[in-house]
Design a protein around this motif. Sequence first.
Motif, PDB file in Angstrom:
ATOM      1  N   LYS A  37      29.112  30.479  36.882  1.00 39.60           N
ATOM      2  CA  LYS A  37      27.549  29.627  36.556  1.00 39.60           C
ATOM      3  C   LYS A  37      26.662  28.782  36.744  1.00 39.60           C
ATOM      4  O   LYS A  37      27.381  27.630  37.506  1.00 39.60           O
ATOM      5  CB  LYS A  37      27.698  29.029  34.802  1.00 39.60           C
ATOM      6  CG  LYS A  37      26.653  28.716  34.030  1.00 39.60           C
ATOM      7  CD  LYS A  37      25.851  29.621  33.402  1.00 39.60           C
ATOM      8  CE  LYS A  37      24.986  29.343  32.711  1.00 39.60           C
ATOM      9  NZ  LYS A  37      23.431  30.334  32.811  1.00 39.60           N
ATOM     10  N   MET A  93      24.324  29.917  27.053  1.00 38.10           N
ATOM     11  CA  MET A  93      23.698  29.184  26.474  1.00 38.10           C
ATOM     12  C   MET A  93      24.007  27.469  26.924  1.00 38.10           C
ATOM     13  O   MET A  93      25.011  27.128  26.869  1.00 38.10           O
ATOM     14  CB  MET A  93      23.229  29.213  25.160  1.00 38.10           C
ATOM     15  CG  MET A  93      22.865  30.839  24.939  1.00 38.10           C
ATOM     16  SD  MET A  93      21.761  30.961  22.836  1.00 38.10           S
ATOM     17  CE  MET A  93      20.356  30.162  23.273  1.00 38.10           C
ATOM     18  N   TYR A 134      28.110  24.377  28.287  1.00 37.73           N
ATOM     19  CA  TYR A 134      27.257  25.715  27.758  1.00 37.73           C
ATOM     20  C   TYR A 134      28.284  26.311  26.792  1.00 37.73           C
ATOM     21  O   TYR A 134      29.440  25.816  26.746  1.00 37.73           O
ATOM     22  CB  TYR A 134      27.772  26.209  28.719  1.00 37.73           C
ATOM     23  CG  TYR A 134      26.487  26.206  30.097  1.00 37.73           C
ATOM     24  CD1 TYR A 134      24.911  26.238  30.473  1.00 37.73           C
ATOM     25  CD2 TYR A 134      27.088  24.581  30.722  1.00 37.73           C
ATOM     26  CE1 TYR A 134      24.258  26.130  30.850  1.00 37.73           C
ATOM     27  CE2 TYR A 134      25.652  24.298  31.823  1.00 37.73           C
ATOM     28  CZ  TYR A 134      24.368  24.978  31.786  1.00 37.73           C
ATOM     29  OH  TYR A 134      23.762  24.903  32.585  1.00 37.73           O
ATOM     30  N   ASP A 171      27.565  39.284  29.367  1.00 34.05           N
ATOM     31  CA  ASP A 171      26.277  38.806  30.224  1.00 34.05           C
ATOM     32  C   ASP A 171      26.154  37.933  30.767  1.00 34.05           C
ATOM     33  O   ASP A 171      25.684  36.599  29.755  1.00 34.05           O
ATOM     34  CB  ASP A 171      25.470  39.541  28.939  1.00 34.05           C
ATOM     35  CG  ASP A 171      23.918  38.839  29.313  1.00 34.05           C
ATOM     36  OD1 ASP A 171      23.387  38.704  30.644  1.00 34.05           O
ATOM     37  OD2 ASP A 171      23.249  39.023  28.988  1.00 34.05           O
ATOM     38  N   PRO A 172      26.023  37.557  31.515  1.00 31.78           N
ATOM     39  CA  PRO A 172      26.310  35.712  32.045  1.00 31.78           C
ATOM     40  C   PRO A 172      24.847  35.667  31.775  1.00 31.78           C
ATOM     41  O   PRO A 172      24.383  33.864  31.074  1.00 31.78           O
ATOM     42  CB  PRO A 172      26.026  35.980  33.806  1.00 31.78           C
ATOM     43  CG  PRO A 172      26.768  36.856  34.070  1.00 31.78           C
ATOM     44  CD  PRO A 172      26.194  38.030  33.075  1.00 31.78           C
ATOM     45  N   GLU A 173      23.378  36.054  30.995  1.00 28.49           N
ATOM     46  CA  GLU A 173      22.308  35.154  30.843  1.00 28.49           C
ATOM     47  C   GLU A 173      22.626  34.847  29.168  1.00 28.49           C
ATOM     48  O   GLU A 173      21.900  34.058  29.102  1.00 28.49           O
ATOM     49  CB  GLU A 173      21.123  36.922  30.984  1.00 28.49           C
ATOM     50  CG  GLU A 173      20.936  37.114  32.460  1.00 28.49           C
ATOM     51  CD  GLU A 173      20.048  35.717  33.050  1.00 28.49           C
ATOM     52  OE1 GLU A 173      19.446  35.068  32.593  1.00 28.49           O
ATOM     53  OE2 GLU A 173      20.941  36.182  33.837  1.00 28.49           O
ATOM     54  N   SER A 174      23.534  35.028  29.006  1.00 29.81           N
ATOM     55  CA  SER A 174      24.132  34.670  26.996  1.00 29.81           C
ATOM     56  C   SER A 174      24.433  33.421  26.949  1.00 29.81           C
ATOM     57  O   SER A 174      24.887  33.239  25.919  1.00 29.81           O
ATOM     58  CB  SER A 174      24.317  35.691  25.886  1.00 29.81           C
ATOM     59  OG  SER A 174      23.894  37.430  26.146  1.00 29.81           O
ATOM     60  N   SER A 192      21.359  24.566  34.895  1.00 29.34           N
ATOM     61  CA  SER A 192      20.169  24.081  34.453  1.00 29.34           C
ATOM     62  C   SER A 192      20.019  22.772  34.328  1.00 29.34           C
ATOM     63  O   SER A 192      17.837  22.731  34.884  1.00 29.34           O
ATOM     64  CB  SER A 192      19.531  25.170  33.168  1.00 29.34           C
ATOM     65  OG  SER A 192      20.010  24.381  31.751  1.00 29.34           O
ATOM     66  N   HIS A 235      29.537  38.364  23.563  1.00 30.30           N
ATOM     67  CA  HIS A 235      28.461  38.428  24.615  1.00 30.30           C
ATOM     68  C   HIS A 235      28.770  37.784  26.200  1.00 30.30           C
ATOM     69  O   HIS A 235      27.554  38.092  27.338  1.00 30.30           O
ATOM     70  CB  HIS A 235      26.598  37.642  24.363  1.00 30.30           C
ATOM     71  CG  HIS A 235      25.749  38.333  22.878  1.00 30.30           C
ATOM     72  ND1 HIS A 235      26.809  37.754  21.351  1.00 30.30           N
ATOM     73  CD2 HIS A 235      25.539  39.718  23.277  1.00 30.30           C
ATOM     74  CE1 HIS A 235      25.928  38.473  21.406  1.00 30.30           C
ATOM     75  NE2 HIS A 235      25.487  39.279  21.402  1.00 30.30           N
TER      76      HIS A 235
END
Length: 79
Positions: free
Chosen positions: A34, A73, A59, A68-71, A37, A65
Amino acid sequence: MHDGCSGRFDNGKQVVDKIRMMGFNVMPMEPVEKYCSNCEESFTMQTYEGVCPGCGMTYGVTPCHSHDPESIMPAGIDY
């Protein structure tokens, strides 16, 4: 209430609160690289809740989910 895999979250705090409530936050998951951000440091998430070692950004991702690395948050620094 548990919504299974159909649960929707508006932000990372809701995700982290849910996985903490269910006890999933400390459970191992398939490791995911990861990029933070906040500080853009790279780290490996090995549990459904992870913390960036560079800045302390928390995070979370639900087990449904985690494929899916995009999940994954962000919930906030030191959340």
